[in-house]
Scaffold this motif. Structure first.
Motif, PDB file in Angstrom:
ATOM      1  N   ASP A 117       5.661   8.026   2.878  1.00 52.47           N
ATOM      2  CA  ASP A 117       4.869   6.849   2.545  1.00 52.47           C
ATOM      3  C   ASP A 117       4.344   6.152   3.796  1.00 52.47           C
ATOM      4  O   ASP A 117       5.025   6.061   4.825  1.00 52.47           O
ATOM      5  CB  ASP A 117       5.715   5.866   1.729  1.00 52.47           C
ATOM      6  N   ARG A 139       1.380   6.260  -4.327  1.00 50.65           N
ATOM      7  CA  ARG A 139       1.177   5.172  -5.284  1.00 50.65           C
ATOM      8  C   ARG A 139      -0.170   5.240  -5.992  1.00 50.65           C
ATOM      9  O   ARG A 139      -0.304   4.792  -7.127  1.00 50.65           O
ATOM     10  CB  ARG A 139       1.379   3.827  -4.586  1.00 50.65           C
ATOM     11  N   ASP A 140      -1.188   5.803  -5.350  1.00 48.77           N
ATOM     12  CA  ASP A 140      -2.493   5.933  -6.002  1.00 48.77           C
ATOM     13  C   ASP A 140      -2.436   6.864  -7.209  1.00 48.77           C
ATOM     14  O   ASP A 140      -3.314   6.824  -8.076  1.00 48.77           O
ATOM     15  CB  ASP A 140      -3.534   6.449  -5.009  1.00 48.77           C
ATOM     16  N   LEU A 188       0.023   6.852  -9.373  1.00 51.97           N
ATOM     17  CA  LEU A 188       0.663   6.174 -10.496  1.00 51.97           C
ATOM     18  C   LEU A 188      -0.410   5.597 -11.404  1.00 51.97           C
ATOM     19  O   LEU A 188      -1.538   5.325 -10.986  1.00 51.97           O
ATOM     20  CB  LEU A 188       1.604   5.089  -9.992  1.00 51.97           C
ATOM     21  N   ASP A 245      -1.327  -0.650 -11.754  1.00 51.88           N
ATOM     22  CA  ASP A 245      -0.737  -1.513 -10.740  1.00 51.88           C
ATOM     23  C   ASP A 245       0.689  -1.905 -11.101  1.00 51.88           C
ATOM     24  O   ASP A 245       1.529  -2.092 -10.216  1.00 51.88           O
ATOM     25  CB  ASP A 245      -1.597  -2.767 -10.561  1.00 51.88           C
ATOM     26  N   ARG A 269       2.931   0.797  -9.991  1.00 49.12           N
ATOM     27  CA  ARG A 269       3.027   0.790  -8.526  1.00 49.12           C
ATOM     28  C   ARG A 269       3.983  -0.306  -8.053  1.00 49.12           C
ATOM     29  O   ARG A 269       4.786  -0.091  -7.150  1.00 49.12           O
ATOM     30  CB  ARG A 269       1.634   0.618  -7.906  1.00 49.12           C
ATOM     31  N   ARG A 270       3.901  -1.476  -8.675  1.00 49.26           N
ATOM     32  CA  ARG A 270       4.764  -2.582  -8.252  1.00 49.26           C
ATOM     33  C   ARG A 270       6.226  -2.285  -8.539  1.00 49.26           C
ATOM     34  O   ARG A 270       7.108  -2.553  -7.715  1.00 49.26           O
ATOM     35  CB  ARG A 270       4.339  -3.885  -8.944  1.00 49.26           C
ATOM     36  N   TYR A 297       7.655   0.722  -9.047  1.00 44.91           N
ATOM     37  CA  TYR A 297       8.109   1.844  -8.220  1.00 44.91           C
ATOM     38  C   TYR A 297       8.377   1.377  -6.792  1.00 44.91           C
ATOM     39  O   TYR A 297       9.404   1.726  -6.197  1.00 44.91           O
ATOM     40  CB  TYR A 297       7.064   2.957  -8.224  1.00 44.91           C
ATOM     41  N   GLU A 298       7.470   0.583  -6.230  1.00 46.16           N
ATOM     42  CA  GLU A 298       7.660   0.091  -4.866  1.00 46.16           C
ATOM     43  C   GLU A 298       8.925  -0.746  -4.756  1.00 46.16           C
ATOM     44  O   GLU A 298       9.685  -0.612  -3.789  1.00 46.16           O
ATOM     45  CB  GLU A 298       6.454  -0.732  -4.415  1.00 46.16           C
TER      46      GLU A 298
END
Length: 657
Positions: free
Chosen positions: A352, A391-392, A394, A397, A400-401, A403-404
């Motif tokens: 990442d 993340r792109d 996924l 948004d 992505r949030r 997962y992050e």
């Protein structure tokens, strides 16, 4: 070559596991477009070379309902539902799924169940088993134990089948029966008695043994806010300047509510003139890295930082799990097994652009074993990433949030605590103690990857020597007012539910969603704005019997729950509707000790569910004991229904028409 029937809890898991075990060919189940049968060959350790049919259900395929003569609301006294016969049958829209299991089970040697490894999954597993055994009593029934759908984990689960946990399944069966009986009895009772008093015709005034305590927490806080009476307090402040550094000393007493007493103390300090240093301590300090992630913590942090309510957070986490990116997101465990290869999971995150360098540093030299909490459900590890995904790639948004957050939390757990140096100075002035505190952050460590925690350096304090005296540059007597607590936020509500045993980590979000759906509460962004939902909160003024709600509240400037540094705009606060308030006050007035707004009855029920899982209680005993407890509350409520009606009329104007 024998036939093995594998059944997962949802289609996405069936597809993922089948693809890991073999290149599966799929065909649609007749009449069910979203369920497929995956056919392939596989060599199982237990059954040898086998022809496999891998299919799925979609959650529970059976449901409980009362016998037909009790189905109409006017067919019986609601009290009769405590003992009415219950029919257990396949849900109408899932009969095609049940037929598919029967058809595939007829010629099978074994049934291999792949439902989620939690209480609910065990119970769904028994539903699948019972349907299959009805047509093939000779089936060898086993289940897979897994917490993520990474290929190596799936292969290990396929190699080591275990037995279904009957105790956990029985606990769910007990809960389902109790929820049906209690929910139906109390819902019918209060709807039939109160419906004519509210504006919405045919509105069901529903009851749930978890919903009402959850609503009770919201109403309790609401009245603490509304009935709050601010009080004036007084305090002393001392400031001294040394080495061109201004040092503000705080009064050890904090503040007092007696102006005259503070005035006398203030004058005594001024008369003393000199302040003397009594203590000067500089020592290493640290901020602990977070514990491994549990479901409850994920829901609270999601609301606080990710701008998502708990129900949405769990839905997104489930999607990430079924896609193979994170582990099973329903777990009470906050400790990793010592034998788990965490380094390999960290290595995957080196790709990442944002946290990859941090992950590389962990692998090179800075990896540390995560802290261990006090909870272990013996079913799943803490929530953690199992694979890296750009993340792109996924879906949205929200994914992505979430997962992050899961990744950053995991990397923080594998890092070192943040290190710093704290300085504490205490002085005596006119017989009173004053303190100053300073912090210097030396090594941020886990904070570099985990922005959800904040730990900042304060001004560096000058050096003082014990026994040193000085004339303070400034001494003040100031006043302030206590401030009301805030309305209950979702993280606070989840914490209260968790502490009081209301629901499980897997169901809390559902109970919160239910009281919103029933229009018992509304939500709005924390700190103001318009509440969402139906209706507005209209409350009569004046005292509220049974709840003082005054208290001294919070003092402006006191350290309470610190506002989050990020995502604050996403935090929702709960405000009860007039109907929600009326129901809680009514039940409180019926009987405080057994009020349905209190968590005591439901908390005891949850403890008994755990006792079933532990083998120290039986399903029948738990059901019987709880029905008797709630039967007494039901009868008392029915006898004092006028108390509930009075509460409705008090808060809903049209009820007086």
């Amino acid at each position: 070559m024998g036939k093995i029937l594998c059944v997962a809890e949802k289609p996405s898991i069936a597809k993922a596991v089948a693809n890991h075990l073999a290149r599966a060919q799929a065909r649609n189940v007749n009449g069910v477009t979203y369920v497929k049968n995956y056919v392939f060959d596989y060599n199982f350790t237990r059954w040898g070379a086998s022809n496999v049919v891998f299919t799925s259900v979609v959650g529970h395929i059976k449901h409980q309902e009362f016998a037909p003569r009790y189905s109409s609301w006017n067919s019986c006294d609601p009290l009769d539902l405590f003992d009415a016969p219950i029919i257990n049958s396949v849900v109408e829209d899932k009969k095609a799924i049940a037929r598919n299991i029967e058809e595939q089970a007829r010629g099978a040697q074994a049934l291999f169940i792949w439902t989620d490894c939690d209480r609910e999954g065990e119970h769904i597993g028994t539903e699948i088993r019972d349907i299959a055994l009805r047509v093939n009593p000779r089936l060898d029934v086993k289940r897979a134990r897994f917490s993520n759908i990474e290929r190596a984990h799936v292969i290990n689960a396929a190699t080591n089948p275990i037995s279904l946990d009957e105790k956990q399944a029985n606990a769910v069966a007990a809960r389902i029966e109790l929820d049906l009986r209690l929910g139906a009895a109390f819902t019918r009772l209060q709807t039939l008695a109160l419906q004519s008093l509210i504006s919405q015709e045919n509105k069901v005034i529903s009851y749930g043994s978890c919903q009402f305590p959850t609503l009770g927490f919201v109403v309790e806080r609401y009245f603490r806010v509304k009935n709050f009476v601010p009080e004036t307090f007084w305090l002393l402040k001392l400031m001294h300047e040394k080495d061109d550094i201004k040092v503000n000393f705080n009064w050890r007493r904090g503040h007092l509510f007696d102006r005259m007493a503070v005035t006398i103390i203030f004058e005594r300090c001024l008369a003393a003139k000199m302040a003397r240093v009594t203590s000067m301590q500089t020592k290493p300090t640290s901020k602990w890295k977070p514990l491994p992630l549990t479901t409850v913590e994920l829901q609270k942090m999601g609301s606080r930082f990710l701008r998502m309510d708990s129900q949405r957070v769990m839905k997104v986490a489930e999607d990430l799990y079924t896609k193979g990116w994170i582990s099973y997101p329903r777990t009470e465990t906050d400790q990793f097994d010592k034998g788990m290869d965490l380094r390999s999971l960290v290595e995957k995150q080196q790709q990442d652009a944002d946290w990859g360098p941090f992950a590389r540093n962990l692998i090179n030299s800075q990896f540390r074993q995560p802290r261990s909490g006090r909870h272990n459900d013996q079913a799943h590890p803490p929530i953690h990433p199992v694979n890296f995904v750009v993340r792109d790639q996924l879906q949205n948004d929200e994914e992505r949030r979430v997962y992050e957050f899961v990744v950053r939390r995991f990397l923080a757990c594998c890092s070192e605590d943040a290190l710093g140096e704290s300085t504490n100075i205490e002085v005596e002035y006119g017989g009173e103690a004053f303190r100053a505190h300073g912090l210097i952050v030396i090594q941020r460590n886990y904070l570099d990857v985990y922005p959800y925690d904040k730990w900042e350096s304060s001004q560096q304090l000058p050096r003082f020597d014990v026994g040193e005296t000085f004339v303070p540059k400034e001494v003040q007597m100031t006043d302030g007012k206590t401030t009301a607590p805030g309305y209950l936020t979702e993280p606070e509500l989840i914490s209260l539910m968790d502490a009081n045993g209301i629901g499980t980590d897997a169901t809390m979000a559902e109970h919160i969603a239910k009281i919103k759906e029933r229009a018992y509460v509304m939500t709005r962004p924390k700190g103001g704005g318009r509440a969402g939902g139906n209706g507005e909160v209209r409350l009569t003024t004046g005292s509220r019997g049974g709840r003082s709600g005054t208290g001294r509240g919070r003092v402006a400037g006191d350290s309470g729950n610190a506002a989050p540094a990020a995502g604050n705009s996403g935090i929702q606060e709960f405000i009860p509707t007039t109907l929600g308030v009326a129901l809680i006050e009514g039940y409180d007035n019926v009987g405080f000790d057994t009020s349905l707004s209190k968590p005591f009855l439901r908390k005891e029920m949850e403890l008994q569910m755990r006792a079933i899982c532990a083998g120290t209680a039986t399903r029948s005993d738990v059901v019987h004991q709880n029905l008797e407890l709630y039967r007494a509350v039901f009868m008392r409520t029915a006898q004092q229904m006028n108390v509930l009606k009075t509460a409705i009329r008090k808060y809903i104007p049209q009820a007086n028409g």
